[in-house]
Design a protein around this motif. Structure first.
Motif, PDB file in Angstrom:
ATOM      1  N   PHE A 267       0.875  -1.174   0.000  1.00  0.00           N
ATOM      2  CA  PHE A 267       0.000   0.000   0.000  1.00  0.00           C
ATOM      3  C   PHE A 267       0.909   1.220   0.000  1.00  0.00           C
ATOM      4  N   CYS A 271      -0.928   4.415   3.955  1.00  0.00           N
ATOM      5  CA  CYS A 271      -2.175   3.797   3.476  1.00  0.00           C
ATOM      6  C   CYS A 271      -2.461   2.456   4.134  1.00  0.00           C
ATOM      7  N   ARG A 417      -5.673   4.083  -1.483  1.00  0.00           N
ATOM      8  CA  ARG A 417      -6.642   4.902  -0.758  1.00  0.00           C
ATOM      9  C   ARG A 417      -7.524   5.543  -1.820  1.00  0.00           C
ATOM     10  N   SER A 443      -3.900   5.828  -5.858  1.00  0.00           N
ATOM     11  CA  SER A 443      -4.132   6.175  -4.467  1.00  0.00           C
ATOM     12  C   SER A 443      -4.112   7.677  -4.304  1.00  0.00           C
ATOM     13  N   THR A 446      -0.693  11.337   0.310  1.00  0.00           N
ATOM     14  CA  THR A 446      -0.773  11.524   1.763  1.00  0.00           C
ATOM     15  C   THR A 446       0.363  12.443   2.233  1.00  0.00           C
ATOM     16  N   ASN A 497      -9.082  -2.192  -1.000  1.00  0.00           N
ATOM     17  CA  ASN A 497      -9.294  -0.761  -0.752  1.00  0.00           C
ATOM     18  C   ASN A 497     -10.098  -0.607   0.532  1.00  0.00           C
TER      19      ASN A 497
END
Ligand code: GTP
Ligand code: SPV
Ligand code: MN
Length: 603
Positions: A267, A271, A417, A443, A446, A497
């Motif tokens: 991930f 995540c 994500r 994703s 972040t 997910n």
């Protein structure tokens, strides 16, 4: 020219000629006051943490033994992808997803930055080993740094010091990793708690297996065994030697029938790897044990199966969101002490606090070292604040976590994500389709990297910032890895997910410990016991096929989390096409075929 005398330079605990000459060369360039070889001892830890307390970098915690709070410079809080370079000889080898500069030009630029950059400071030489020390071929490195924070972090994150140096002999290969915070001190100049430089470079020279980092003291920018060595440089080694270096956790899942399965999961940053790796199952009889939370090196064993090793010795985990409800095992690990906390909040009674821990105390010192009271706009902790803690003190570490042979992987999860489109879990049709899932993984960005958060981007195999070569060649390497093995011995590949949202933006799936229900379905698929619906994107379970007993979530939400929506997927296709266009002609034909087949199935 006469040799420069720098205290400590001539007291090296090794006869390794290449190492000795490199250390001398760096010392003569950077001009430290002193050279110290890190030995990894408790005494060294005590000395350096005391020095960091004196410097105002560390505050000792009263509530956790042998643990320290640190606040970085507010501009030095995450990886800097814009300042990260793959300096391959040929720019085509860096590919379209990496920054590139000519290696000679980069060396010239950085050499000038390094010139005299350790004045007034100590230069530490840290021999380290990624992965178990008793490996047949230990993966060695040496980090030279002028940061005590880096030395003590390396104590936790790697096997280092005397015990690592013992494996060097006189001529073992090792990765050269040069790091400076880039903040020399003039005589009499006062230091600051977190020295760093506005100019930052995180540079990999893949052909030379060499790393040069300048200007940052933080995480993946400065602890060079981690992302720089174990992913960017190791991915190049892995391509050349036929193995995989991946941004993956490793966990052991044991069923009520006591059958054990090892699962690796990729991930993107922040995540959910650490949380899945330490998960406490909510379904009775199932057990998770942890082998690693961030990086997996995978090689084929003699039996033709893929075996994973965690090169790291510690967890460098995202603090916010971590508490006894979401990740009790991480909480129990840090509770034992011997840990560093960076950019979280400090409580008045000498403990740490961050968002996600429940009700905040009435007063805190924020990560910006300001008074903080509940109810304001500002977060007490930076979203990328981290704890750094030894794996050895994690109660649920798998007993085999240090086995140099590694553990045989039965399933690989790719996940991102995504608020829409991607179902809770999808099983790939086969290896090639699974590689397509990984190669087109997407994703939301972040706080783990500097830049805007919440922007959907392609993050292939969660490795976008970490592939040390051309992403198209990397995809081909994954395809070739599958071709080199018996299909029935390869791990099954799934796409998950945890972050799909409802119309009111709430998460549709409760996540964390409840993810054990998803792991259970995956294992039952491996065992041939669970059913799935064949959709255009792969095999998806219905809510009836998941064990939902005792789950505190509305059935409609679970169904929505699992749902395959053809319209959302049709909207995804142009983004995948754009992504493949960016990678260019090196996208493997087999992945183009997968895309065309998906389009046909979607109609
Ligand atoms: P890096 O260390 O950056 O590579 O990240 P990571 O993949 O290990 O991420 P981590 O497990 O630390 O999770 C990052 C954030 O996601 C934390 O704030 C978690 O609380 C949150 N998170 C993790 N798992 C879940 C989940 O299943 N559901 C939800 N909603 N949030 C989760
Ligand atoms: C990540 O960003 O994926 C991390 C943290 O695991 S760092 O070591 O800073 O890269
Ligand atoms: Mn990571």
């Amino acid at each position: 020219m006469t040799a420069v005398t720098i205290p400590g330079l001539d007291h090296a605990p090794t006869t390794h000629a290449r190492l000795l000459s490199w250390v001398r060369e760096v010392a003569e360039l950077t001009c430290p006051d002193e050279v110290v070889w890190a030995d990894g001892s408790q005494d060294e830890w005590n000395r350096l943490t005391a020095k960091l307390v004196d410097a105002g970098t560390f505050v000792p915690l009263k509530k956790k033994p042998n643990s320290f709070w640190a606040a970085s410079d507010p501009t030095d809080v995450a990886r800097v992808e814009e300042r990260t370079f793959i300096c391959s000889v040929d720019p085509r080898d860096a590919g379209p997803t990496n920054n590139w500069m000519d290696p000679a030009e980069m060396k010239a630029t950085m050499t000038e930055l390094y010139r005299g950059c350790m004045r007034g400071r100590t230069m530490y030489v840290i021999p380290f080993c990624m992965g178990p020390l008793d490996a047949e071929k230990p993966m060695l490195g040496v980090e030279i740094t002028d940061s005590e924070y880096v030395v003590v972090s390396m104590h936790i994150m790697t096997r280092m010091g005397t015990k690592a140096l013992a494996r060097f002999g006189d001529d073992a290969d090792f990765v050269q990793a040069l790091h400076s915070i880039g903040a020399p001190l003039e005589p009499g100049q006062d230091d600051v708690p977190w020295p760093c430089n506005e100019t930052k470079y995180i540079t990999q020279f893949p052909e030379e297996r060499m790393i040069w980092s300048f200007g940052s003291g933080y995480g993946g920018n400065a602890l060079l065994g981690k992302k720089c060595y174990s992913l960017r440089i190791a991915s190049v080694m892995a391509r050349d030697e036929g193995w995989l270096a991946e941004h993956m956790l490793i966990l052991k899942l044991t069923s009520p029938e006591k059958k054990a399965y090892y699962i690796a999961a990729a991930f993107p940053s922040a995540c959910g790897k650490t949380n899945l790796a330490m998960l406490e199952p909510t379904i009775p009889g199932w057990k998770v044990e942890t082998l690693g939370d961030d990086i997996a090196w995978m090689r084929f064993g003699e039996d033709g199966r893929l075996y994973a090793v965690n090169p790291e010795n510690g967890f460098f985990g995202v603090a916010p969101g971590t508490d006894y409800h979401t990740n009790p095992n991480a909480m129990r690990t840090i509770e034992k002490g011997n840990s560093l906390f960076t950019n979280v909040a400090l409580t008045d009674d000498g403990d740490v606090w961050w968002e996600g821990m429940g009700e905040p105390p009435a007063h805190l010192t924020s990560w910006k070292k300001q008074d903080w009271t509940p109810g304001g706009e500002e977060l007490s902790s930076h979203p990328n604040s981290r704890y750094c803690t030894p794996i050895a003190q994690c109660d649920i570490k798998a007993p085999e976590w240090e086995d140099p042979k590694g553990v045989p992987i039965s399933a690989i999860f790719f996940g991102g994500r995504r608020a829409t489109t991607i179902p809770l879990i999808t099983e790939s049709r086969d290896w090639q389709h699974g590689v397509f899932m990984g190669a087109t993984l997407s994703s939301e960005t972040t706080a783990a990297a500097v830049g805007k958060t919440g922007v959907v981007r392609r993050d292939p195999m969660a490795m976008l910032p970490f592939i040390g070569y051309h992403a198209g060649d990397y995809f081909q390497h994954w395809i070739d890895t599958g071709k080199s093995a018996d299909a029935d011995k390869l791990p099954k590949i799934f796409y998950v997910n945890w972050f799909r949202r409802g119309e009111d933006k709430r998460f549709l799936w409760p996540g964390f410990g409840e993810n054990s229900r998803v792991l259970k379905w995956a294992v039952e698929r491996i065992e041939g016991k669970a059913a799935a619906v064949e959709t255009p994107i792969g095999h998806v379970p219905t809510a009836a096929e998941l064990d939902l007993e005792g789950l505190d979530a509305p059935r409609e939400d679970v169904e929505a989390a699992l749902g395959f929506d053809a319209d959302e997927w049709r909207a995804e296709i142009p983004m995948i096409e754009e992504w493949f266009a960016k990678i260019g002609e090196k996208v493997p034909t087999s992945l183009r075929d997968e895309l065309e087949a998906l389009k046909l199935r979607l109609g």
